[in-house]
Design an enzyme around this catalytic site. Structure first.
Site, short mmCIF file in Angstrom:
data_model
loop_
_atom_site.label_atom_id
_atom_site.label_comp_id
_atom_site.label_asym_id
_atom_site.label_seq_id
_atom_site.Cartn_x
_atom_site.Cartn_y
_atom_site.Cartn_z
N ASP A 19 0.80 -1.23 0.00
CA ASP A 19 0.00 0.00 0.00
C ASP A 19 0.83 1.28 0.00
O ASP A 19 1.80 1.40 0.76
CB ASP A 19 -0.89 0.05 1.25
CG ASP A 19 -1.79 -1.14 1.40
OD1 ASP A 19 -1.77 -2.03 0.53
OD2 ASP A 19 -2.52 -1.19 2.40
N PHE A 79 1.83 -0.37 10.13
CA PHE A 79 0.90 -0.57 9.02
C PHE A 79 0.55 0.77 8.36
O PHE A 79 1.05 1.83 8.71
CB PHE A 79 -0.37 -1.26 9.52
CG PHE A 79 -0.26 -2.77 9.61
CD1 PHE A 79 0.96 -3.42 9.56
CD2 PHE A 79 -1.39 -3.53 9.77
CE1 PHE A 79 1.05 -4.80 9.66
CE2 PHE A 79 -1.33 -4.92 9.86
CZ PHE A 79 -0.10 -5.56 9.81
N SER A 80 -0.37 0.72 7.39
CA SER A 80 -0.66 1.85 6.52
C SER A 80 -1.20 3.06 7.27
O SER A 80 -1.78 2.95 8.35
CB SER A 80 -1.66 1.44 5.44
OG SER A 80 -1.07 0.54 4.54
N ASP A 140 -5.43 1.85 9.34
CA ASP A 140 -5.27 2.71 8.16
C ASP A 140 -5.82 4.11 8.37
O ASP A 140 -6.73 4.57 7.67
CB ASP A 140 -5.93 2.06 6.94
CG ASP A 140 -5.47 0.64 6.68
OD1 ASP A 140 -4.39 0.28 7.18
OD2 ASP A 140 -6.19 -0.11 5.99
N GLU A 194 -10.67 -1.22 4.13
CA GLU A 194 -9.33 -0.74 4.41
C GLU A 194 -9.08 0.61 3.72
O GLU A 194 -9.80 1.02 2.82
CB GLU A 194 -8.30 -1.75 3.93
CG GLU A 194 -8.29 -3.05 4.73
CD GLU A 194 -7.08 -3.91 4.43
OE1 GLU A 194 -6.39 -4.29 5.39
OE2 GLU A 194 -6.83 -4.21 3.25
N TRP A 281 -3.45 -9.26 -3.97
CA TRP A 281 -3.05 -10.18 -2.91
C TRP A 281 -3.30 -11.64 -3.30
O TRP A 281 -4.05 -11.94 -4.21
CB TRP A 281 -3.83 -9.84 -1.64
CG TRP A 281 -3.47 -8.50 -1.09
CD1 TRP A 281 -4.16 -7.32 -1.26
CD2 TRP A 281 -2.32 -8.18 -0.32
NE1 TRP A 281 -3.50 -6.30 -0.64
CE2 TRP A 281 -2.37 -6.78 -0.05
CE3 TRP A 281 -1.24 -8.92 0.18
CZ2 TRP A 281 -1.41 -6.13 0.71
CZ3 TRP A 281 -0.28 -8.26 0.93
CH2 TRP A 281 -0.36 -6.89 1.19
#
Length: 465
Positions: A19, A79-80, A140, A194, A281
């Site tokens: 991402d 994480f993002s 996120d 997400e 993915w």
């Protein structure tokens, strides 16, 4: 086979990226980060890898900006998230991925490369949430400034059903209060929505485009949500007083291609730009044999015609142009018309195709687009590749569809950059992003009863990684 790296689409020198994160603009410089695992070309504990650009087109890798070092980030990493600029300082918000719990954190930087993590992290702990929301799937953060406040949107799985995008508010960007459930959907199965994002395209109005990436979204319509995960937008009104997003349009896919996820936007004060993870993915990654995997979409300009939006390639590509050829109008009467094209690091093909009959064209010997006029349907196939792409269950990912509006003609703007093909149709009303591992051929072949107007080619050059 040697896989040719893209010239403009971001890839890591080595290791893995997915991402895009923290896309921001400060002092004339674009900063863009990506989820990154430096040790192998596969997913692992996440870092933020930094890229910089002076024009928003050509980005240079600039080292790891965030790495997991704190208890609230372990064992799964940083994480993002997103970035905003506050009084000359970049505030980057990201998810600390603990075992069984995800928290929202803050790191600050003056130069976009060297960050200091906020000593009082996390700035949002899921324990403040109502009991129906998951503590494990809460991530996120998208930060934005509005009416003198700093807001964050974050995706969260609901323990009863579906997923929500939650809204938080702060005066100083360091302590956030939970406001409300901003948007909800029951259509994500066991996944979540997400990478939420939001755009306010019209100054002084609450009209907004809400963007997010729903996991495992399925549809009874076989031409929608064809990937395992998708990216969508929905137009509506962002009522920050009530804390609710009030949709006007329907959820619309940002891209119909094989390879597009986790879109993130940026406003540089003049225009809105969008990038995304240009892969998907749960499948193989052919570039892994060369020590890297993952790529990001070349940032596209956005324009708005509510409830729809359009995408276009950046004007900044022009300065990298190395060649231009005009082929004019091309007629193909129930036969085959093949045109050999010059090779280059990157090429762009534009033309207008008559939509009054069925036809197809094949790009570079295997990327095929077929049109059915009765159904106003495009079928896109990637076949005969030197490196095939398979899902984890062993099936090939080689056919997608796009339903288009009935019209006299279809406009195509196609960018081929290394192993990536980005196709914009009808002035960017439809987008299609794809990996394509061809055999090195550079041509376009028209088949069927087809009239093409204004066929042109531009080639681009420059140093690759």
């Amino acid at each position: 086979m040697t896989i040719k790296r893209p010239l403009f689409h971001i890839t890591p020198v080595r290791g893995w990226i997915n991402d895009p994160n923290g896309f921001c603009f400060k002092d004339g410089v674009y900063h863009l980060y990506a989820q990154h695992y430096p040790h192998k070309p596969e997913w692992g504990p996440m870092h933020w890898l930094h890229f910089v650009s002076g024009d928003g087109v050509k980005f240079i890798e600039d080292g790891i900006a965030l790495k997991p070092t704190e208890p609230y980030e372990l064992p799964w990493g940083c994480f993002s998230g997103s970035s905003i600029v506050v009084d000359g300082t970049i505030y980057s918000y990201y998810t600390g991925a603990q075992e069984g719990k995800q928290v929202q954190c803050l790191a600050k930087s003056k130069d976009g490369r060297n960050f200091e993590k906020f000593p009082q992290n996390p700035v949002i702990d899921p324990d403040i949430l109502p009991s129906r929301y998951s503590r494990k799937d809460f991530r996120d953060p998208k930060a934005f400034v509005r009416d003198g406040n700093i807001y964050i949107l974050a995706g969260c799985r609901c323990l009863d059903k579906g997923s929500s995008i939650l809204l938080f508010k702060s005066k100083d960007g360091e302590r956030f209060d939970f406001v409300s459930e901003f948007y909800h959907s029951d259509l994500t199965g066991e996944g979540i929505m997400e990478c939420p994002d939001i755009i306010f395209p019209f100054e002084g109005k609450d009209d907004a485009y809400l963007i997010f990436s729903p996991q495992f979204r399925k549809s009874a319509d076989p031409y929608r949500f064809q990937n395992i995960h998708s990216s969508v937008y929905v137009y509506g009104h962002a009522n920050l007083r009530s804390g609710r997003f009030e949709p006007v349009g329907e959820e619309t896919e940002l891209d119909h291609g094989f390879d597009f996820y986790a879109a993130q936007t940026l406003s540089n004060g003049k225009e809105f730009l969008l990038t995304a993870f240009e892969a998907m993915w749960d499948r193989n990654y052919p570039t892994a044999k060369d020590g890297y995997a993952g790529s990001l979409v070349l940032p596209r300009r956005l324009s708005f015609m509510p409830p729809l939006l359009k995408q276009s390639f950046p004007d900044g590509l022009k300065k990298y142009e190395t060649g231009h050829a005009e082929y004019g109008d091309v007629a193909c009467q129930d036969g085959i018309k093949k045109i050999d094209l010059p090779t280059g690091d990157c090429k762009r093909i534009k033309f207008v195709a008559d939509a009054s009959s069925d036809w197809s064209f094949v790009l570079d010997g295997g990327f095929s687009v077929s049109y059915s006029k009765d159904r106003s349907l495009l079928k896109v196939e990637r076949k005969g590749m030197e490196e095939e792409i398979y899902s984890k269950d062993g099936t090939k990912e080689d056919t997608h569809y796009i339903e288009v509006r009935p019209s006299p003609a279809l406009r195509f703007d196609i960018l081929v950059d290394g192993y990536l093909i980005d196709m914009l149709i009808d002035d960017g009303l439809y987008a299609f992003s794809s990996q394509f591992y061809g055999n090195g051929e550079s041509s376009i072949c028209f088949l069927g009863k087809l009239s093409v107007e204004g066929l042109s080619l531009e080639t681009y050059g420059g140093e690759t990684l």
